[in-house]
Design an enzyme around this catalytic site. Sequence first.
Site, PDB file in Angstrom:
ATOM      1  NE  ARG A  76      -2.372  -1.568   3.374  1.00 31.99           N
ATOM      2  CZ  ARG A  76      -2.135  -2.824   3.753  1.00 31.99           C
ATOM      3  NH1 ARG A  76      -2.501  -3.841   2.984  1.00 31.99           N
ATOM      4  NH2 ARG A  76      -1.535  -3.080   4.895  1.00 31.99           N
ATOM      5  CD  GLU A 113       1.430 -11.050  17.574  1.00 28.24           C
ATOM      6  OE1 GLU A 113       0.945 -10.386  16.642  1.00 28.24           O
ATOM      7  OE2 GLU A 113       0.785 -11.454  18.552  1.00 28.24           O
TER       8      GLU A 113
END
Length: 188
Positions: A76, A113
């Site tokens: 993006r 993560e």
Amino acid sequence: MTETHSAAAHGDSGPEVARLVASRVLDVPDFPKPGVMFKDLMPLFADGKVFREVIDEIVAYHGRDTFDVVVGIEARGFVVAAAIAYATGVGVVPVRKAGKLPRPAHSVSYELEYGEATLEVHEDAFTAGHRVLVVDDVLATGGTAEATLDLVERAGGTVSGFTVLLELGFLGGRERLAPRPVHALLTV
Ligand code: AMP
């Protein structure tokens, strides 16, 4: 899907711009996985008037003579970077996920993560000393931005600024990138 609350919006370009961004973000719960609130900026990209105002604000904030090239972070970030490049007459350099670039590239890996991610930029992407404005849609933990800024410097560029449309302030990305300054149009 819910709209981001915009009444008390704040950001580094003032409340008006922050409200504008907030009015074109959709919150998508549990995407791409449970527990994540995805900030979808597609409505902002799709609104020609607002998109142009946002791009003009980013250029005005930095000043059009402060950078020689714009870097967009896949995917993006490419949308924002290309618009800034066109508006200011500079070029655009994509920072891509691993394995997408066709020629020799620098790469930086960083922790997610769960697991690891790698970003790459062509070795010849910058002329030495090129001033580079780096842009992305969302700053979360700052791992992606930190890897990108390192990559730009490793490839011989000088980071002149870093802008995101939206910052998730509670995740500490800004602190992670310090002392490098962050320009966020909307901080939530
Ligand atoms: P981070 O490395 O944690 O700062 O994550 C930043 C990158 O992941 C950016 O390229 C964002 O597009 C994307 N991202 C992370 N969290 C979100 C979120 N909650 N909503 C939308 N995009 C996100």
